[in-house]
Design an enzyme around this catalytic site. Structure first.
Site, PDB file in Angstrom:
ATOM      1  N   HIS A 224       0.862  -1.198   0.000  1.00 20.77           N
ATOM      2  CA  HIS A 224       0.000   0.000   0.000  1.00 20.77           C
ATOM      3  C   HIS A 224       0.894   1.243   0.000  1.00 20.77           C
ATOM      4  O   HIS A 224       1.661   1.431  -0.929  1.00 20.77           O
ATOM      5  CB  HIS A 224      -0.944  -0.093   1.217  1.00 20.77           C
ATOM      6  CG  HIS A 224      -2.054   0.901   1.279  1.00 20.77           C
ATOM      7  ND1 HIS A 224      -2.413   1.726   0.261  1.00 20.77           N
ATOM      8  CD2 HIS A 224      -2.905   1.202   2.299  1.00 20.77           C
ATOM      9  CE1 HIS A 224      -3.434   2.496   0.632  1.00 20.77           C
ATOM     10  NE2 HIS A 224      -3.748   2.205   1.871  1.00 20.77           N
ATOM     11  N   HIS A 264      -2.231  -2.236  -9.649  1.00 22.97           N
ATOM     12  CA  HIS A 264      -3.231  -1.634  -8.753  1.00 22.97           C
ATOM     13  C   HIS A 264      -4.467  -2.525  -8.732  1.00 22.97           C
ATOM     14  O   HIS A 264      -4.822  -3.128  -9.727  1.00 22.97           O
ATOM     15  CB  HIS A 264      -3.617  -0.229  -9.260  1.00 22.97           C
ATOM     16  CG  HIS A 264      -4.276   0.604  -8.236  1.00 22.97           C
ATOM     17  ND1 HIS A 264      -5.613   0.549  -7.989  1.00 22.97           N
ATOM     18  CD2 HIS A 264      -3.765   1.489  -7.350  1.00 22.97           C
ATOM     19  CE1 HIS A 264      -5.926   1.385  -7.030  1.00 22.97           C
ATOM     20  NE2 HIS A 264      -4.817   1.966  -6.607  1.00 22.97           N
ATOM     21  N   ASP A 319       2.475   5.675  -6.710  1.00 22.74           N
ATOM     22  CA  ASP A 319       3.782   5.637  -6.035  1.00 22.74           C
ATOM     23  C   ASP A 319       4.952   5.667  -7.006  1.00 22.74           C
ATOM     24  O   ASP A 319       6.093   5.892  -6.590  1.00 22.74           O
ATOM     25  CB  ASP A 319       3.865   4.382  -5.164  1.00 22.74           C
ATOM     26  CG  ASP A 319       2.847   4.437  -4.039  1.00 22.74           C
ATOM     27  OD1 ASP A 319       2.077   3.470  -3.869  1.00 22.74           O
ATOM     28  OD2 ASP A 319       2.787   5.476  -3.365  1.00 22.74           O
TER      29      ASP A 319
HETATM   30  C1  SDX Z   1      -1.410   2.249  -3.337  1.00 25.70           C
HETATM   31  O1  SDX Z   1      -6.081   0.649  -3.329  1.00 25.70           O
HETATM   32  C2  SDX Z   1      -5.650   1.862  -3.538  1.00 25.70           C
HETATM   33  O2  SDX Z   1      -6.358   2.757  -3.983  1.00 25.70           O
HETATM   34  C3  SDX Z   1      -4.208   2.124  -3.102  1.00 25.70           C
HETATM   35  C4  SDX Z   1      -3.625   3.451  -3.489  1.00 25.70           C
HETATM   36  C5  SDX Z   1      -4.288   4.588  -2.754  1.00 25.70           C
HETATM   37  O3  SDX Z   1      -4.252   5.729  -3.246  1.00 25.70           O
HETATM   38  O4  SDX Z   1      -4.737   4.356  -1.582  1.00 25.70           O
HETATM   39  O5  SDX Z   1      -3.755   3.662  -4.883  1.00 25.70           O
HETATM   40  C6  SDX Z   1      -2.139   3.531  -3.104  1.00 25.70           C
HETATM   41  O6  SDX Z   1      -1.314   1.466  -2.431  1.00 25.70           O
HETATM   42  C7  SDX Z   1      -0.887   1.943  -4.705  1.00 25.70           C
HETATM   43  C8  SDX Z   1      -0.279   0.481  -4.835  1.00 25.70           C
HETATM   44  C9  SDX Z   1       1.113   0.496  -4.216  1.00 25.70           C
HETATM   45  N1  SDX Z   1       1.684  -0.862  -4.160  1.00 25.70           N
HETATM   46  C10 SDX Z   1       2.662  -1.251  -5.029  1.00 25.70           C
HETATM   47  O7  SDX Z   1       3.070  -0.559  -5.948  1.00 25.70           O
HETATM   48  C11 SDX Z   1       3.242  -2.627  -4.747  1.00 25.70           C
HETATM   49  C12 SDX Z   1       3.418  -3.395  -6.091  1.00 25.70           C
HETATM   50  N2  SDX Z   1       2.096  -3.695  -6.606  1.00 25.70           N
HETATM   51  C13 SDX Z   1       1.487  -4.930  -6.238  1.00 25.70           C
HETATM   52  O8  SDX Z   1       1.963  -5.662  -5.213  1.00 25.70           O
HETATM   53  C14 SDX Z   1       0.019  -5.074  -6.631  1.00 25.70           C
HETATM   54  O9  SDX Z   1      -0.115  -4.566  -7.895  1.00 25.70           O
HETATM   55  C15 SDX Z   1      -1.006  -4.444  -5.708  1.00 25.70           C
HETATM   56  C16 SDX Z   1      -0.824  -4.901  -4.308  1.00 25.70           C
HETATM   57  C17 SDX Z   1      -0.911  -2.976  -5.741  1.00 25.70           C
HETATM   58  C18 SDX Z   1      -2.390  -4.859  -6.222  1.00 25.70           C
HETATM   59  O10 SDX Z   1      -2.499  -6.190  -5.918  1.00 25.70           O
HETATM   60  P1  SDX Z   1      -3.666  -7.149  -6.446  1.00 25.70           P
HETATM   61  O11 SDX Z   1      -4.822  -6.413  -6.991  1.00 25.70           O
HETATM   62  O12 SDX Z   1      -3.911  -8.119  -5.360  1.00 25.70           O
HETATM   63  O13 SDX Z   1      -2.955  -7.806  -7.693  1.00 25.70           O
HETATM   64  P2  SDX Z   1      -2.182  -9.167  -7.656  1.00 25.70           P
HETATM   65  O14 SDX Z   1      -1.081  -9.123  -6.637  1.00 25.70           O
HETATM   66  O15 SDX Z   1      -3.188 -10.268  -7.542  1.00 25.70           O
HETATM   67  O16 SDX Z   1      -1.509  -9.163  -9.103  1.00 25.70           O
HETATM   68  C19 SDX Z   1      -2.361  -9.331 -10.255  1.00 25.70           C
HETATM   69  C20 SDX Z   1      -1.413  -9.638 -11.403  1.00 25.70           C
HETATM   70  C21 SDX Z   1      -0.447 -10.767 -11.050  1.00 25.70           C
HETATM   71  O17 SDX Z   1      -0.126 -11.425 -12.256  1.00 25.70           O
HETATM   72  P3  SDX Z   1      -0.561 -12.972 -12.424  1.00 25.70           P
HETATM   73  O18 SDX Z   1       0.088 -13.687 -11.249  1.00 25.70           O
HETATM   74  O19 SDX Z   1      -2.078 -12.956 -12.348  1.00 25.70           O
HETATM   75  O20 SDX Z   1       0.015 -13.332 -13.770  1.00 25.70           O
HETATM   76  O21 SDX Z   1      -0.588  -8.493 -11.650  1.00 25.70           O
HETATM   77  C22 SDX Z   1       0.786  -8.859 -11.469  1.00 25.70           C
HETATM   78  C23 SDX Z   1       0.781 -10.053 -10.556  1.00 25.70           C
HETATM   79  O22 SDX Z   1       1.950 -10.828 -10.748  1.00 25.70           O
HETATM   80  N3  SDX Z   1       1.442  -7.718 -10.783  1.00 25.70           N
HETATM   81  C24 SDX Z   1       2.669  -7.294 -11.063  1.00 25.70           C
HETATM   82  C25 SDX Z   1       2.877  -6.197 -10.205  1.00 25.70           C
HETATM   83  N4  SDX Z   1       1.786  -6.022  -9.448  1.00 25.70           N
HETATM   84  C26 SDX Z   1       0.908  -6.969  -9.811  1.00 25.70           C
HETATM   85  N5  SDX Z   1       3.606  -7.711 -11.946  1.00 25.70           N
HETATM   86  C27 SDX Z   1       4.777  -7.009 -11.971  1.00 25.70           C
HETATM   87  N6  SDX Z   1       5.048  -5.969 -11.180  1.00 25.70           N
HETATM   88  C28 SDX Z   1       4.131  -5.539 -10.283  1.00 25.70           C
HETATM   89  N7  SDX Z   1       4.409  -4.504  -9.493  1.00 25.70           N
END
Ligand code: SDX
Length: 382
Positions: A224, A264, A319
Site C-alpha cells: 500500500h 493496482h 507511487d
Molecule cells: C497504493 O487501493 C488503492 O487505492 C491504493 C492506493 C491509494 O491511493 O490508496 O492507490 C495507493 O497502495 C498503490 C499500490 C502500491 N503498491 C505497489 O506498488 C506494490 C506493487 N504492486 C502490487 O503488489 C500489486 O499490484 C497491488 C498490491 C498494488 C495490487 O495487488 P492485487 O490487486 O492483489 O494484484 P495481484 O497481486 O493479484 O496481481 C495481479 C497480477 C499478477 O499477475 P498474475 O500472477 O495474475 O500473472 O498483476 C501482477 C501479478 O503478478 N502484478 C505485477 C505487479 N503487481 C501486480 N507484476 C509485476 N510488477 C508488479 N508490481
C-alpha cells in the site's frame, strides 16, 4: 448470507460514498465530482480538505477561517515533542513514530469527552489531527538530524509549512506548489486498505484518533503506502549498480522481482495521479538532476511495452513517480510514506464521518473449514 467468498474483498461493494470515485478502466479519479487534474492544477490542499469534509469547494470567506483554524492548531504538546526525540534516538521507523504521535495527540484533545455521535466534534478533532501531523513528523526528522524542531511558520500553508519545518528555510514556489499538489493527489482514493481500516474502526463508534492510528498502520505496508519508498530504493539500487538502468530492470524482471509502483487493485491503466506526478518529476529533472526521472521512465517503458504489462492491465500507480518527486525536493526517503499519511488523513476522516452518518458496524463472516465435534482430551492424557 451470500455464499461466494471474495478474498481481499476484491470488487465487493460495502458502502455508498459521495467522496471520490475511481474509473479503473478509464484511469479517472474525481473528488466530489471534480477531476483530480482540475483540483491539482487549481486548488490548494486546504481547499481539497474543505471539499472532502464539507461537500463543496470553499468560498474565500469559508476558506480563510478554515485555514486559520488549521494554522492555529499546528502546535503539538511538549510531551509529544519529547516522545519524537526519544523515538528518533531509538531509530524508530517514521511511520511508527507517526502512529505513536497521533495516539499521543488524543491525550491533549480539548474535546476528549465529546459524544462520539457528535460528528461536528469529531470533525474538529480530525482537523486538529490533520494540523498536528506535519509538526510532529518534521520534529521527528529534525531530532534524527540532531537538530531542534523548527516551530510552525505563522503564515505558510500546510504544504509549504511542512517543507519549512523540515529545513528551517521557506521553500521556493516550485517546491511549495509541487508538494501541495502531491498532497492533493494523495488525499482520497475510495475504499483503499487504509481508508477501509479507518472505517472499520469508526464503525464501532471508536474515537477518530483510533481510526486515524489504524489508517496509519495499514498504510505503512509495502503493498500500500510503503511502495513509494520502495520505488526510490529501486532507483538508488540502479544508480549504484554497475548495470545500465535498462539492463538492471531486465535482470530484475528475469529474477521475478515485482517492481514497486506498478499494478493496482482498481486501475487497469496508468494511474492519473502518476501522470501528474510524472509531469512534476520531469520539471524538477529539467531544473536539476535528471537521472531519477530517466530511470523511472525507462523502467516504465520497458515494463509497459517490452514486458507487455500494459496488456495485462498492470501500469504505474501513484507511487511510481512520487519517489523521484520527493527525492528531488530533498525529502528523506523514509519520510515518503508518512507524507502519504499526512495527506490521506483527510480522506480517512472524511470517510469515517460519512459512514458514521448512517453507521452500521462492519462485521463480515468467514466460511469455517476447521474440524467439527472434537472430543476433549484432558492435558495429562494428551
Ligand atoms: C497504493 O487501493 C488503492 O487505492 C491504493 C492506493 C491509494 O491511493 O490508496 O492507490 C495507493 O497502495 C498503490 C499500490 C502500491 N503498491 C505497489 O506498488 C506494490 C506493487 N504492486 C502490487 O503488489 C500489486 O499490484 C497491488 C498490491 C498494488 C495490487 O495487488 P492485487 O490487486 O492483489 O494484484 P495481484 O497481486 O493479484 O496481481 C495481479 C497480477 C499478477 O499477475 P498474475 O500472477 O495474475 O500473472 O498483476 C501482477 C501479478 O503478478 N502484478 C505485477 C505487479 N503487481 C501486480 N507484476 C509485476 N510488477 C508488479 N508490481
Amino acid at each position: 448470507m451470500s455464499d461466494d467468498l471474495k478474498k481481499g474483498l476484491e470488487g465487493v461493494l460495502v458502502a455508498e460514498s459521495k467522496l471520490s470515485s475511481i474509473d479503473g478502466d478509464a484511469g479517472r479519479l474525481i473528488y466530489r465530482g471534480y477531476t483530480i487534474e482540475e483540483l491539482a492544477r487549481n486548488a490548494s490542499y486546504e481547499e481539497v480538505l474543505y471539499l472532502l469534509w464539507n461537500g463543496h469547494l470553499p468560498s474565500t470567506d469559508e476558506l480563510e477561517p478554515f485555514s486559520d483554524a488549521l494554522m492555529n492548531e499546528r502546535e503539538v504538546d511538549d510531551d509529544v515533542l519529547e516522545m519524537m526525540e526519544k523515538l528518533a534516538v531509538a531509530d524508530e521507523q517514521p511511520m511508527a513514530a507517526l502512529r505513536t504521535a497521533v495516539s499521543m495527540f488524543s491525550a491533549y484533545e480539548p474535546e476528549d469527552d465529546a459524544d462520539p455521535e457528535d460528528l461536528k466534534a469529531t470533525l474538529r478533532k480530525g482537523r486538529r489531527i490533520t494540523a498536528k501531523i506535519p509538526t510532529a513528523l518534521a520534529a521527528f526528522e529534525r531530532y534524527r538530524l540532531g537538530e531542534d524542531p523548527v516551530a510552525p511558520h505563522p503564515e505558510l500553508g500546510l504544504a509549504a509549512n511542512f517543507l519549512y519545518m523540515l529545513s528551517g528555510e521557506e521553500p521556493d514556489n516550485i517546491a511549495a506548489e509541487t508538494f501541495d499538489q502531491a498532497l492533493i493527489l494523495h488525499a482520497d482514493h475510495g475504499l483503499n486498505a487504509s481508508t477501509f481500516t479507518s472505517m472499520v474502526i469508526g464503525s464501532t463508534m471508536a474515537d477518530i484518533y483510533s481510526a486515524v492510528t489504524g489508517g496509519i498502520s495499514a498504510l505503512s505496508g509495502p503493498l500500500h503506502g510503503g511502495a513509494n519508498q520502495d520505488v526510490m530504493e529501486v532507483l538508488i539500487e540502479i544508480d549504484e549498480s554497475n548495470l545500465d538502468h535498462r539492463e538492471w530492470v531486465e535482470q530484475a524482471t528475469e529474477e521475478g522481482r515485482r517492481i514497486p509502483g506498478f499494478g493496482h487493485r482498481v486501475y487497469n491503466v496508468k494511474d492519473p495521479r502518476a501522470k501528474i506526478l510524472q509531469e512534476r518529476s520531469e520539471e524538477l529533472a529539467k531544473a536539476g538532476e535528471s537521472k531519477w526521472y530517466d530511470y523511472t521512465t525507462t523502467i516504465e517503458q520497458y515494463l509497459s511495452e517490452e514486458k507487455g504489462l500494459t496488456e495485462k492491465g498492470i501500469a504505474p500507480n501513484v507511487d511510481f513517480y512520487s519517489g523521484s518527486v520527493y527525492y528531488q525536493l530533498g525529502i528523506p526517503i523514509d519520510m515518503y510514506t508518512p507524507i502519504f499519511a499526512m495527506s490521506r488523513v483527510g480522506g480517512w476522516i472524511a470517510h469515517v464521518l460519512e459512514y458514521q452518518q448512517d453507521n452500521r458496524l462492519i462485521r463480515p463472516r468467514a466460511r469455517y473449514t476447521g474440524p467439527q465435534d472434537q472430543e476433549f482430551v484432558p492435558l495429562g492424557d494428551r
